[in-house]
Design an enzyme around this catalytic site. Structure first.
Site, PDB file in Angstrom:
ATOM      1  N   HIS A  17       0.831  -1.202   0.000  1.00 38.30           N
ATOM      2  CA  HIS A  17       0.000   0.000   0.000  1.00 38.30           C
ATOM      3  C   HIS A  17       0.865   1.252   0.000  1.00 38.30           C
ATOM      4  CE1 HIS A  17      -0.328   0.725   4.671  1.00 38.30           C
ATOM      5  NE2 HIS A  17       0.900   0.561   4.287  1.00 38.30           N
ATOM      6  N   CYS A  36       5.640   5.657   4.704  1.00 37.50           N
ATOM      7  CA  CYS A  36       4.407   5.040   4.191  1.00 37.50           C
ATOM      8  C   CYS A  36       3.859   5.791   2.989  1.00 37.50           C
ATOM      9  CB  CYS A  36       3.357   4.962   5.286  1.00 37.50           C
ATOM     10  SG  CYS A  36       3.799   3.743   6.535  1.00 37.50           S
ATOM     11  N   HIS A  42       4.939  -0.042  -0.458  1.00 37.32           N
ATOM     12  CA  HIS A  42       5.711  -0.929   0.425  1.00 37.32           C
ATOM     13  C   HIS A  42       4.743  -1.979   0.940  1.00 37.32           C
ATOM     14  CE1 HIS A  42       3.844   1.935   3.173  1.00 37.32           C
ATOM     15  NE2 HIS A  42       3.850   0.952   4.045  1.00 37.32           N
ATOM     16  N   HIS A  44       3.270  -5.140   3.682  1.00 37.89           N
ATOM     17  CA  HIS A  44       3.098  -5.590   5.073  1.00 37.89           C
ATOM     18  C   HIS A  44       2.648  -7.047   5.062  1.00 37.89           C
ATOM     19  CE1 HIS A  44       3.434  -1.733   7.151  1.00 37.89           C
ATOM     20  NE2 HIS A  44       2.757  -1.203   6.150  1.00 37.89           N
ATOM     21  N   ASP A  82      -4.991 -10.574  -0.647  1.00 35.44           N
ATOM     22  CA  ASP A  82      -3.678 -11.228  -0.559  1.00 35.44           C
ATOM     23  C   ASP A  82      -2.859 -11.037  -1.840  1.00 35.44           C
ATOM     24  OD1 ASP A  82      -1.680 -12.726   0.705  1.00 35.44           O
ATOM     25  OD2 ASP A  82      -2.369 -14.576  -0.246  1.00 35.44           O
ATOM     26  N   HIS A  83      -1.610 -10.629  -1.664  1.00 35.67           N
ATOM     27  CA  HIS A  83      -0.688 -10.371  -2.774  1.00 35.67           C
ATOM     28  C   HIS A  83      -1.218  -9.305  -3.734  1.00 35.67           C
ATOM     29  CE1 HIS A  83       1.267 -13.898  -1.154  1.00 35.67           C
ATOM     30  NE2 HIS A  83       2.341 -13.553  -1.837  1.00 35.67           N
ATOM     31  N   GLU A 128      -0.915  -4.846  11.561  1.00 35.97           N
ATOM     32  CA  GLU A 128      -0.098  -4.387  10.429  1.00 35.97           C
ATOM     33  C   GLU A 128       1.359  -4.766  10.679  1.00 35.97           C
ATOM     34  OE1 GLU A 128      -0.979  -0.817   7.709  1.00 35.97           O
ATOM     35  OE2 GLU A 128       0.433  -0.082   9.205  1.00 35.97           O
TER      36      GLU A 128
HETATM   37 NI    NI Z   1       2.515   0.752   5.602  1.00 34.84          NI
END
Ligand code: NI
Length: 138
Positions: A17, A36, A42, A44, A82-83, A128
């Protein structure tokens, strides 16, 4: 009055995100969101705890069939998140900043609709990182 029991299901997904507010300048975005706000996104490793509270069904002995719950989470959350790049791939975040707070609310909405059992009380917790997590409803 019947006893209520809480049942839990843990799940996991990976997603990328970028936190960004399009109404602000690049400078303000960088100041508020720091790393961020990285334009190239990037990732998580998100952990998800789904909690349902309800009475035990005398016929099954279950609050909910955990296989059914697990299939619902897979179809409505994991297969969607996911992914994925949350900003680009998940329609809910086209306009909405994909912070943990906003993600947990979206997941709660998706699951509440899919589970479709108003008699069960749903709480979703989203990690997160190991140390940063959110819960909805508060
Ligand atoms: Ni983040």
């Amino acid at each position: 009055m019947k006893k209520k029991v809480a049942v839990f299901r843990k799940e996991h997904f990976n997603a990328a995100h970028r936190l960004h507010n399009a109404e602000w300048s690049d400078e303000i975005n960088a100041k508020v969101f720091g790393k961020c706000n990285n334009p190239n996104y990037h990732g998580h490793n998100y952990n998800l705890d789904v909690k349902l509270v309800g009475e035990i069904d005398p016929k099954t002995g279950y609050v909910i069939d955990m296989k059914v719950l697990s299939d619902i989470i897979k179809e409505h959350v994991l297969d969607v998140f996911d992914h994925k790049n949350l900003n680009l791939d998940v329609p809910h975040f086209k306009e909405l900043n994909p912070t943990a707070e906003n993600i947990v609310v979206v997941i709660h909405e998706l699951l509440e609709k899919a589970i479709n059992k108003p008699e069960l009380e749903l709480t979703v917790r989203l990690y997160e990182t190991e140390r940063n997590y959110v819960e909805y409803p508060a």
